[in-house]
Scaffold this motif. Structure first.
Motif, PDB file in Angstrom:
ATOM      1  N   THR A 190      29.796  39.454  47.421  1.00 15.36           N
ATOM      2  CA  THR A 190      30.282  39.056  48.848  1.00 15.36           C
ATOM      3  C   THR A 190      31.323  37.847  48.523  1.00 15.36           C
ATOM      4  OG1 THR A 190      28.012  39.493  49.581  1.00 15.36           O
ATOM      5  CG2 THR A 190      29.486  38.289  50.982  1.00 15.36           C
ATOM      6  N   GLY A 191      30.980  37.297  47.439  1.00 11.25           N
ATOM      7  CA  GLY A 191      31.994  36.074  47.185  1.00 11.25           C
ATOM      8  C   GLY A 191      33.434  36.764  46.534  1.00 11.25           C
ATOM      9  N   ILE A 192      33.035  37.849  45.791  1.00 15.33           N
ATOM     10  CA  ILE A 192      34.566  38.354  45.205  1.00 15.33           C
ATOM     11  C   ILE A 192      35.231  39.266  46.269  1.00 15.33           C
ATOM     12  CG2 ILE A 192      35.236  40.307  43.832  1.00 15.33           C
ATOM     13  CD1 ILE A 192      33.011  39.593  41.824  1.00 15.33           C
ATOM     14  N   LEU A 193      34.469  39.737  47.223  1.00 14.89           N
ATOM     15  CA  LEU A 193      35.230  40.482  48.260  1.00 14.89           C
ATOM     16  C   LEU A 193      35.861  39.396  49.307  1.00 14.89           C
ATOM     17  CD1 LEU A 193      35.189  43.214  49.780  1.00 14.89           C
ATOM     18  CD2 LEU A 193      33.308  42.533  51.109  1.00 14.89           C
ATOM     19  N   LEU A 194      35.025  38.381  49.597  1.00 14.63           N
ATOM     20  CA  LEU A 194      35.699  37.522  50.480  1.00 14.63           C
ATOM     21  C   LEU A 194      36.955  36.803  50.004  1.00 14.63           C
ATOM     22  CD1 LEU A 194      32.416  35.776  52.159  1.00 14.63           C
ATOM     23  CD2 LEU A 194      34.098  37.532  53.372  1.00 14.63           C
ATOM     24  N   GLY A 195      36.695  36.432  48.306  1.00 11.63           N
ATOM     25  CA  GLY A 195      37.901  35.764  48.001  1.00 11.63           C
ATOM     26  C   GLY A 195      39.067  36.684  47.702  1.00 11.63           C
ATOM     27  N   ALA A 196      38.692  38.061  47.542  1.00  6.08           N
ATOM     28  CA  ALA A 196      39.969  39.014  47.612  1.00  6.08           C
ATOM     29  C   ALA A 196      40.498  39.242  48.766  1.00  6.08           C
ATOM     30  CB  ALA A 196      39.455  40.302  46.802  1.00  6.08           C
ATOM     31  N   ILE A 197      39.899  39.359  49.652  1.00  9.09           N
ATOM     32  CA  ILE A 197      40.431  39.558  51.082  1.00  9.09           C
ATOM     33  C   ILE A 197      41.418  38.264  51.639  1.00  9.09           C
ATOM     34  CG2 ILE A 197      39.956  39.485  53.720  1.00  9.09           C
ATOM     35  CD1 ILE A 197      37.514  41.477  52.799  1.00  9.09           C
TER      36      ILE A 197
END
Length: 149
Positions: free
Chosen positions: A12-19
């Protein structure tokens, strides 16, 4: 799918950070989306006419009906705040994933994306601050007639 199940927080952190990073780069590249604010002359003219109407209604004894001024939504500020908020959430998810002993790759990815987004925003702010200071020094130099060599 099993990897995502065991690494929920870091994924979830990777997804939020990438967004957040993509949103920040997109907003920086495509420029401001909100139209520029009004000129000084139009603001002064509007305020002077409002004062004139207020004085005339006060002298004639009528009730003053002040127009309701709605502030427009500033899309640029919203995009900046959403990007920074997503980056902070990515860092929180990376912290939670690290505490849960999730995969080092996932936690590192969330830290990198969240940190890169915040670093990008700070870099853009710093460049703007340095350019503003240089511009201010140039104006002061021009006004005082001092040549900086």
């Amino acid at each position: 799918m099993d990897v995502l199940k065991h690494n929920r927080w870091s994924s979830t952190g990777i997804l939020l950070g990438a967004i957040a990073l993509i949103l920040g780069i997109f907003h920086f590249s495509m420029g401001p989306f909100t139209s520029p604010s009004q000129t000084l002359e139009s603001v002064v003219a509007r305020e002077v006419s409002a004062v004139k109407r207020g004085i005339l209604t006060g002298l004639t004894g009528k009730e003053s009906t002040a127009p309701v001024v709605r502030q427009r939504l500033n899309v640029d500020k919203v995009l900046d705040n959403v990007g920074i908020g997503l980056a902070v959430l990515a860092l929180v998810c990376a912290f939670a994933g690290g505490m849960r002993k999730e995969s080092r790759f996932g936690v590192s990815g969330a830290l990198i994306f969240g940190g890169a987004t915040l670093a990008f925003h700070m870099l853009v702010f710093g460049i703007g601050l340095v350019c503003g200071i240089i511009l201010l020094l140039m104006i002061i130099s021009w006004l005082t007639g001092v040549v900086i060599s």
